[in-house]
Design a protein around this motif. Structure first.
Motif, PDB file in Angstrom:
ATOM      1  N   GLN A 270       0.825  -1.201   0.000  1.00  0.00           N
ATOM      2  CA  GLN A 270       0.000   0.000   0.000  1.00  0.00           C
ATOM      3  C   GLN A 270       0.863   1.257   0.000  1.00  0.00           C
ATOM      4  OE1 GLN A 270      -2.988   0.029   3.126  1.00  0.00           O
ATOM      5  NE2 GLN A 270      -3.419  -2.139   2.844  1.00  0.00           N
ATOM      6  N   ALA A 271       1.954   1.221   0.765  1.00  0.00           N
ATOM      7  CA  ALA A 271       2.816   2.398   0.878  1.00  0.00           C
ATOM      8  C   ALA A 271       3.683   2.597  -0.354  1.00  0.00           C
ATOM      9  CB  ALA A 271       3.701   2.266   2.114  1.00  0.00           C
ATOM     10  N   SER A 272       3.993   1.527  -1.068  1.00  0.00           N
ATOM     11  CA  SER A 272       4.959   1.617  -2.167  1.00  0.00           C
ATOM     12  C   SER A 272       4.527   2.596  -3.249  1.00  0.00           C
ATOM     13  CB  SER A 272       5.193   0.232  -2.784  1.00  0.00           C
ATOM     14  OG  SER A 272       5.901  -0.593  -1.891  1.00  0.00           O
ATOM     15  N   GLY A 273       3.232   2.610  -3.586  1.00  0.00           N
ATOM     16  CA  GLY A 273       2.770   3.532  -4.617  1.00  0.00           C
ATOM     17  C   GLY A 273       3.001   4.978  -4.206  1.00  0.00           C
ATOM     18  N   ARG A 274       2.748   5.287  -2.945  1.00  0.00           N
ATOM     19  CA  ARG A 274       2.940   6.652  -2.454  1.00  0.00           C
ATOM     20  C   ARG A 274       4.419   6.999  -2.384  1.00  0.00           C
ATOM     21  NH1 ARG A 274      -1.032   6.897   2.721  1.00  0.00           N
ATOM     22  NH2 ARG A 274      -0.506   9.127   2.686  1.00  0.00           N
ATOM     23  N   ILE A 275       5.256   6.022  -2.063  1.00  0.00           N
ATOM     24  CA  ILE A 275       6.690   6.279  -1.923  1.00  0.00           C
ATOM     25  C   ILE A 275       7.365   6.433  -3.283  1.00  0.00           C
ATOM     26  CG2 ILE A 275       8.886   5.276  -1.180  1.00  0.00           C
ATOM     27  CD1 ILE A 275       7.265   3.902   1.086  1.00  0.00           C
ATOM     28  N   TYR A 276       7.149   5.476  -4.188  1.00  0.00           N
ATOM     29  CA  TYR A 276       7.931   5.420  -5.423  1.00  0.00           C
ATOM     30  C   TYR A 276       7.233   6.058  -6.626  1.00  0.00           C
ATOM     31  CZ  TYR A 276      10.583   1.971  -2.736  1.00  0.00           C
ATOM     32  OH  TYR A 276      11.320   1.341  -1.762  1.00  0.00           O
ATOM     33  N   GLU A 277       5.923   6.202  -6.573  1.00  0.00           N
ATOM     34  CA  GLU A 277       5.199   6.693  -7.746  1.00  0.00           C
ATOM     35  C   GLU A 277       4.569   8.060  -7.530  1.00  0.00           C
ATOM     36  OE1 GLU A 277       2.361   3.720  -8.867  1.00  0.00           O
ATOM     37  OE2 GLU A 277       3.805   2.090  -8.553  1.00  0.00           O
ATOM     38  N   GLY A 278       3.955   8.295  -6.386  1.00  0.00           N
ATOM     39  CA  GLY A 278       3.281   9.560  -6.141  1.00  0.00           C
ATOM     40  C   GLY A 278       1.899   9.586  -6.761  1.00  0.00           C
TER      41      GLY A 278
ATOM     42  N   GLU B 105      11.566  -0.049 -11.818  1.00  0.00           N
ATOM     43  CA  GLU B 105      10.498   0.888 -12.168  1.00  0.00           C
ATOM     44  C   GLU B 105      10.318   1.976 -11.110  1.00  0.00           C
ATOM     45  OE1 GLU B 105       9.086   0.715 -15.146  1.00  0.00           O
ATOM     46  OE2 GLU B 105      10.448  -0.979 -15.458  1.00  0.00           O
ATOM     47  N   ARG B 106      11.039   1.893 -10.020  1.00  0.00           N
ATOM     48  CA  ARG B 106      10.867   2.864  -8.946  1.00  0.00           C
ATOM     49  C   ARG B 106      11.253   4.269  -9.399  1.00  0.00           C
ATOM     50  NH1 ARG B 106      13.451  -0.749  -3.968  1.00  0.00           N
ATOM     51  NH2 ARG B 106      11.548  -1.973  -3.524  1.00  0.00           N
ATOM     52  N   PHE B 107      10.549   5.256  -8.888  1.00  0.00           N
ATOM     53  CA  PHE B 107      10.788   6.664  -9.214  1.00  0.00           C
ATOM     54  C   PHE B 107      10.804   6.908 -10.723  1.00  0.00           C
ATOM     55  CE2 PHE B 107      12.649   6.303  -4.916  1.00  0.00           C
ATOM     56  CZ  PHE B 107      11.897   7.272  -4.280  1.00  0.00           C
ATOM     57  N   GLY B 108       9.893   6.234 -11.425  1.00  0.00           N
ATOM     58  CA  GLY B 108       9.815   6.424 -12.867  1.00  0.00           C
ATOM     59  C   GLY B 108      10.847   5.646 -13.655  1.00  0.00           C
ATOM     60  N   GLY B 109      11.717   4.905 -12.980  1.00  0.00           N
ATOM     61  CA  GLY B 109      12.718   4.099 -13.666  1.00  0.00           C
ATOM     62  C   GLY B 109      14.065   4.794 -13.729  1.00  0.00           C
ATOM     63  N   ARG B 110      15.095   3.976 -13.821  1.00  0.00           N
ATOM     64  CA  ARG B 110      16.462   4.484 -13.850  1.00  0.00           C
ATOM     65  C   ARG B 110      16.685   5.429 -15.021  1.00  0.00           C
ATOM     66  NH1 ARG B 110      21.524   2.091 -12.187  1.00  0.00           N
ATOM     67  NH2 ARG B 110      20.368   0.259 -11.520  1.00  0.00           N
ATOM     68  N   ASN B 111      16.143   5.112 -16.204  1.00  0.00           N
ATOM     69  CA  ASN B 111      16.384   5.948 -17.392  1.00  0.00           C
ATOM     70  C   ASN B 111      15.786   7.337 -17.220  1.00  0.00           C
ATOM     71  OD1 ASN B 111      17.750   3.859 -18.616  1.00  0.00           O
ATOM     72  ND2 ASN B 111      15.947   3.117 -19.718  1.00  0.00           N
ATOM     73  N   LYS B 112      14.573   7.400 -16.650  1.00  0.00           N
ATOM     74  CA  LYS B 112      13.939   8.709 -16.441  1.00  0.00           C
ATOM     75  C   LYS B 112      14.774   9.535 -15.475  1.00  0.00           C
ATOM     76  CE  LYS B 112       9.806  11.000 -14.638  1.00  0.00           C
ATOM     77  NZ  LYS B 112       8.501  10.848 -14.009  1.00  0.00           N
ATOM     78  N   SER B 113      15.280   8.896 -14.437  1.00  0.00           N
ATOM     79  CA  SER B 113      16.097   9.616 -13.470  1.00  0.00           C
ATOM     80  C   SER B 113      17.354  10.163 -14.113  1.00  0.00           C
ATOM     81  CB  SER B 113      16.461   8.682 -12.306  1.00  0.00           C
ATOM     82  OG  SER B 113      17.291   9.325 -11.383  1.00  0.00           O
TER      83      SER B 113
END
Length: 318
Positions: A97-105, A303-311
């Motif tokens: 449940q928390a992961s979406g709020r942490i990594y995706e927003g 895929e966290r934080f939009g993925g490594r490539n996006k970062s």
């Protein structure tokens, strides 16, 4: 001139001195972020080795994992004189449940849908029960728009039902989907933002996050050891998790254009991926001698934080 800049180790030490992490919360952060993607199990001795450089001593850790087991966050297995820990099913569900709020927003688009939870009066002893459900709903991001009425601007019926089920109130509360019908004709729920959510308090936490971790992003350009990368990843996620789980993550349309959470999330994602590989090298060194319990990294992590490539693109643009 650059020699006058604080070193990464100095910045990490200063953070630990100023705001040492709480042992229970740090354990949950590490289990969810770093251990679960590698199979989910860790020996107590290895957990002690991971948290000691973060200011948690062995005695405090043992007390904390004992309490987390009692609260059904963790489960333990005895293997002779050794103890193996992993998230319980309840702990895994809370972590998901928390992961979406942490990594995706928040989702980038909002269609104007609301979830409402209505709590009629329900019998003797209702005051304490209503306080408990209020606390749980606010933790899940809901705002109190009137006595016994809670709202969140997106479809959150599943989390609402889970809160009510946990407190055995499913048969005594209404969970409704809604769209505002007052457009241009009267009061809107969005007009009550300041009343329902402490956005200024959350905004200040995001500003503090950027002020703390922005210099660390600069400091790692001078190099870092795997142990430092691991410490920075753990401390970054620990602080980030503490903030976002108190952020209702309202749609962008309802936030000011200069909302500091946007820049803080961008910084967190860039920093996370900058230290990720070296942090993994440290985990491999500490935990990798036990391939039965320390498994290959699961691909969903990328895929966290939009993925490594996006970062990487965000960092280049900056």
């Amino acid at each position: 001139m650059h020699d006058t800049q604080p070193t990464l180790q100095h910045l990490i030490h200063a953070l630990l001195e100023r705001d040492p992490p709480r042992a229970k919360s740090l354990c949950v952060t590490l289990l969810g972020d770093a251990i679960e993607p590698h199979g989910g199990s860790i020996w107590l001795s290895h957990l002690i080795e991971l948290v000691t450089p973060l200011g948690i001593n062995e005695r405090l850790l043992r007390t904390s994992v004992f309490r987390l087991v009692a609260q059904d966050w963790l489960q333990s297995e005895r293997h002779g004189r050794r103890s193996l820990y992993r998230l319980s099913e309840h702990g895994k569900e809370l972590t998901r449940q928390a992961s979406g709020r942490i990594y995706e927003g928040s989702p980038p688009q909002w269609q104007g849908d609301w979830t409402l939870v209505v709590l009629p009066r329900f019998g003797n002893g209702s005051l304490s029960k209503r306080s408990e459900v209020r606390r749980e709903l606010i933790w899940a991001g809901f705002g109190a728009i009137a006595p016994g009425i809670f709202a969140l601007p997106r479809n959150q019926t599943a989390p609402a039902h889970k809160v009510l089920s946990k407190l055995k109130l499913s048969a005594k509360a209404l969970v409704l989907g809604a769209h505002e019908m007052n457009q241009g004709k009267g009061l809107l729920i969005s007009d009550l933002i300041a009343q329902c959510w402490d956005l200024e308090g959350v905004a200040q936490q995001y500003r503090n996050f950027s002020e703390t971790f922005g210099p660390m992003l600069t400091a790692i350009d001078n190099g870092m050891r795997p142990s430092q990368a691991y410490a920075l990843r753990a401390l970054t996620l620990h602080e980030w998790r503490r903030i976002v789980l108190h952020d209702p993550q309202l749609p962008r349309q309802m936030l000011p254009q200069d909302w500091p959470g946007h820049a803080a999330r961008e910084l967190c994602g860039v920093l996370y991926w900058r230290v990720f590989d070296l942090a993994e090298a440290h985990l491999d060194e500490v935990l990798g001698q036990d391939p039965l319990h320390y498994q290959t990294l699961q691909p969903y992590v990328h895929e966290r934080f939009g993925g490594r490539n996006k970062s990487s693109r965000s960092q280049a643009a900056a």
